[in-house]
Design a protein around this motif. Structure first.
Motif, PDB file in Angstrom:
ATOM      1  N   MET A 176       0.850  -1.172   0.000  1.00 55.22           N
ATOM      2  CA  MET A 176       0.000   0.000   0.000  1.00 55.22           C
ATOM      3  C   MET A 176       0.896   1.236   0.000  1.00 55.22           C
ATOM      4  O   MET A 176       1.806   1.346   0.802  1.00 55.22           O
ATOM      5  N   LYS A 177       0.627   2.137  -0.925  1.00 56.12           N
ATOM      6  CA  LYS A 177       1.458   3.321  -1.088  1.00 56.12           C
ATOM      7  C   LYS A 177       0.686   4.551  -0.637  1.00 56.12           C
ATOM      8  O   LYS A 177      -0.290   4.953  -1.264  1.00 56.12           O
ATOM      9  N   ILE A 178       1.117   5.137   0.467  1.00 55.01           N
ATOM     10  CA  ILE A 178       0.528   6.368   0.969  1.00 55.01           C
ATOM     11  C   ILE A 178       1.630   7.416   0.975  1.00 55.01           C
ATOM     12  O   ILE A 178       2.711   7.191   1.508  1.00 55.01           O
ATOM     13  N   LEU A 179       1.334   8.553   0.365  1.00 57.73           N
ATOM     14  CA  LEU A 179       2.306   9.641   0.293  1.00 57.73           C
ATOM     15  C   LEU A 179       1.869  10.769   1.223  1.00 57.73           C
ATOM     16  O   LEU A 179       0.735  11.232   1.150  1.00 57.73           O
ATOM     17  N   ILE A 180       2.793  11.210   2.062  1.00 54.83           N
ATOM     18  CA  ILE A 180       2.526  12.290   2.997  1.00 54.83           C
ATOM     19  C   ILE A 180       3.315  13.515   2.557  1.00 54.83           C
ATOM     20  O   ILE A 180       4.495  13.423   2.256  1.00 54.83           O
ATOM     21  N   SER A 181       2.632  14.644   2.516  1.00 51.51           N
ATOM     22  CA  SER A 181       3.286  15.892   2.138  1.00 51.51           C
ATOM     23  C   SER A 181       3.278  16.838   3.327  1.00 51.51           C
ATOM     24  O   SER A 181       2.211  17.197   3.836  1.00 51.51           O
ATOM     25  N   ASN A 182       4.464  17.237   3.751  1.00 52.17           N
ATOM     26  CA  ASN A 182       4.554  18.208   4.842  1.00 52.17           C
ATOM     27  C   ASN A 182       4.174  19.605   4.359  1.00 52.17           C
ATOM     28  O   ASN A 182       3.883  20.485   5.156  1.00 52.17           O
ATOM     29  N   ALA A 183       4.180  19.804   3.040  1.00 53.87           N
ATOM     30  CA  ALA A 183       3.823  21.101   2.467  1.00 53.87           C
ATOM     31  C   ALA A 183       2.313  21.261   2.314  1.00 53.87           C
ATOM     32  O   ALA A 183       1.831  22.360   2.062  1.00 53.87           O
ATOM     33  N   SER A 184       1.573  20.176   2.461  1.00 48.04           N
ATOM     34  CA  SER A 184       0.120  20.222   2.295  1.00 48.04           C
ATOM     35  C   SER A 184      -0.533  20.998   3.424  1.00 48.04           C
ATOM     36  O   SER A 184      -0.067  20.985   4.564  1.00 48.04           O
ATOM     37  N   GLU A 185      -1.631  21.673   3.093  1.00 47.68           N
ATOM     38  CA  GLU A 185      -2.403  22.374   4.118  1.00 47.68           C
ATOM     39  C   GLU A 185      -3.230  21.397   4.943  1.00 47.68           C
ATOM     40  O   GLU A 185      -3.647  21.717   6.043  1.00 47.68           O
ATOM     41  N   LYS A 186      -3.455  20.198   4.398  1.00 46.09           N
ATOM     42  CA  LYS A 186      -4.237  19.187   5.111  1.00 46.09           C
ATOM     43  C   LYS A 186      -3.387  18.542   6.196  1.00 46.09           C
ATOM     44  O   LYS A 186      -2.213  18.250   5.981  1.00 46.09           O
ATOM     45  N   PRO A 187      -3.989  18.266   7.361  1.00 47.86           N
ATOM     46  CA  PRO A 187      -3.256  17.535   8.397  1.00 47.86           C
ATOM     47  C   PRO A 187      -2.887  16.131   7.899  1.00 47.86           C
ATOM     48  O   PRO A 187      -3.547  15.589   7.010  1.00 47.86           O
ATOM     49  N   ILE A 188      -1.867  15.554   8.476  1.00 47.64           N
ATOM     50  CA  ILE A 188      -1.374  14.250   8.027  1.00 47.64           C
ATOM     51  C   ILE A 188      -2.448  13.174   8.147  1.00 47.64           C
ATOM     52  O   ILE A 188      -2.627  12.375   7.237  1.00 47.64           O
ATOM     53  N   TYR A 189      -3.197  13.170   9.253  1.00 45.46           N
ATOM     54  CA  TYR A 189      -4.238  12.134   9.400  1.00 45.46           C
ATOM     55  C   TYR A 189      -5.264  12.245   8.280  1.00 45.46           C
ATOM     56  O   TYR A 189      -5.773  11.242   7.793  1.00 45.46           O
ATOM     57  N   GLU A 190      -5.571  13.458   7.850  1.00 49.13           N
ATOM     58  CA  GLU A 190      -6.540  13.660   6.778  1.00 49.13           C
ATOM     59  C   GLU A 190      -5.972  13.207   5.427  1.00 49.13           C
ATOM     60  O   GLU A 190      -6.702  12.672   4.586  1.00 49.13           O
ATOM     61  N   GLN A 191      -4.672  13.395   5.221  1.00 47.30           N
ATOM     62  CA  GLN A 191      -4.034  12.905   4.001  1.00 47.30           C
ATOM     63  C   GLN A 191      -4.135  11.377   3.930  1.00 47.30           C
ATOM     64  O   GLN A 191      -4.432  10.812   2.877  1.00 47.30           O
ATOM     65  N   ILE A 192      -3.896  10.721   5.058  1.00 51.50           N
ATOM     66  CA  ILE A 192      -3.998   9.257   5.118  1.00 51.50           C
ATOM     67  C   ILE A 192      -5.434   8.831   4.841  1.00 51.50           C
ATOM     68  O   ILE A 192      -5.688   7.937   4.022  1.00 51.50           O
ATOM     69  N   THR A 193      -6.379   9.467   5.512  1.00 60.99           N
ATOM     70  CA  THR A 193      -7.798   9.138   5.360  1.00 60.99           C
ATOM     71  C   THR A 193      -8.237   9.292   3.904  1.00 60.99           C
ATOM     72  O   THR A 193      -8.866   8.397   3.340  1.00 60.99           O
ATOM     73  N   THR A 194      -7.886  10.403   3.293  1.00 63.69           N
ATOM     74  CA  THR A 194      -8.271  10.680   1.908  1.00 63.69           C
ATOM     75  C   THR A 194      -7.713   9.629   0.955  1.00 63.69           C
ATOM     76  O   THR A 194      -8.420   9.130   0.079  1.00 63.69           O
ATOM     77  N   GLN A 195      -6.448   9.273   1.133  1.00 65.74           N
ATOM     78  CA  GLN A 195      -5.823   8.307   0.241  1.00 65.74           C
ATOM     79  C   GLN A 195      -6.394   6.904   0.430  1.00 65.74           C
ATOM     80  O   GLN A 195      -6.609   6.183  -0.550  1.00 65.74           O
ATOM     81  N   LEU A 196      -6.646   6.510   1.669  1.00 71.31           N
ATOM     82  CA  LEU A 196      -7.232   5.186   1.903  1.00 71.31           C
ATOM     83  C   LEU A 196      -8.656   5.118   1.360  1.00 71.31           C
ATOM     84  O   LEU A 196      -9.048   4.116   0.766  1.00 71.31           O
ATOM     85  N   LYS A 197      -9.436   6.185   1.534  1.00 71.55           N
ATOM     86  CA  LYS A 197     -10.788   6.217   0.971  1.00 71.55           C
ATOM     87  C   LYS A 197     -10.730   6.059  -0.544  1.00 71.55           C
ATOM     88  O   LYS A 197     -11.521   5.311  -1.126  1.00 71.55           O
ATOM     89  N   ALA A 198      -9.806   6.765  -1.172  1.00 70.33           N
ATOM     90  CA  ALA A 198      -9.669   6.679  -2.633  1.00 70.33           C
ATOM     91  C   ALA A 198      -9.317   5.260  -3.064  1.00 70.33           C
ATOM     92  O   ALA A 198      -9.851   4.761  -4.066  1.00 70.33           O
ATOM     93  N   MET A 199      -8.442   4.589  -2.324  1.00 72.94           N
ATOM     94  CA  MET A 199      -8.065   3.209  -2.652  1.00 72.94           C
ATOM     95  C   MET A 199      -9.251   2.264  -2.493  1.00 72.94           C
ATOM     96  O   MET A 199      -9.415   1.327  -3.282  1.00 72.94           O
ATOM     97  N   ILE A 200     -10.085   2.510  -1.489  1.00 71.00           N
ATOM     98  CA  ILE A 200     -11.254   1.662  -1.259  1.00 71.00           C
ATOM     99  C   ILE A 200     -12.304   1.915  -2.328  1.00 71.00           C
ATOM    100  O   ILE A 200     -12.849   0.982  -2.913  1.00 71.00           O
ATOM    101  N   ILE A 201     -12.571   3.187  -2.619  1.00 70.22           N
ATOM    102  CA  ILE A 201     -13.576   3.541  -3.619  1.00 70.22           C
ATOM    103  C   ILE A 201     -13.202   3.012  -4.994  1.00 70.22           C
ATOM    104  O   ILE A 201     -14.045   2.509  -5.730  1.00 70.22           O
ATOM    105  N   SER A 202     -11.919   3.097  -5.326  1.00 64.64           N
ATOM    106  CA  SER A 202     -11.467   2.653  -6.654  1.00 64.64           C
ATOM    107  C   SER A 202     -11.413   1.128  -6.772  1.00 64.64           C
ATOM    108  O   SER A 202     -11.274   0.605  -7.869  1.00 64.64           O
TER     109      SER A 202
END
Length: 124
Positions: free
Chosen positions: A1-27
């Protein structure tokens, strides 16, 4: 499982993880009942706090995307087709909103935007 975290993102890290996992599940990349890495393992792999991964998993469970079985771990929830469909529609709507905003900004009329959408949708 490939999750990419960006420290430059305005989104908190937990939200980045949540968004990416949701996308993997939906797809369908992550199938129902597939095991997820433990919170500790994911935290170690991403070099983040376990508290952050716990927050992401808690949010995913609250939203019905994963199920946690005490002593066994977390798994992708059996697909709730209505929930998945709603998430897909929401994602498409977000992308379309960006396109509409750009078209308005550049003065592209609705008729041309509609024509572009039809061409893209039809694969031309």
């Amino acid at each position: 499982m490939k999750i990419l975290i960006s420290n430059a993102s305005e989104k908190p890290i937990y939200e980045q993880i949540t968004t990416q996992l949701k996308a993997m599940i939906i797809s369908g990349e992550l199938l129902p009942e597939s095991p997820l890495p433990s919170m500790r393992l994911l935290a170690k792999e991403l070099r983040i706090s376990v508290i952050t991964t716990k927050r992401a998993y808690t949010d995913l469970e609250r939203d019905g995307f994963i199920e946690t079985v005490p002593g066994k771990g977390s798994f992708v929830a059996k697909k709730n087709t209505e929930l998945i469909r709603e998430q897909q529609l929401l994602l498409a709507q977000e992308h379309l909103q960006k396109a509409v905003d750009a078209a308005k900004h550049f003065g592209i009329p609705r008729s041309e935007l509609r024509e572009m959408l039809e061409l893209i949708y039809d694969g031309e």
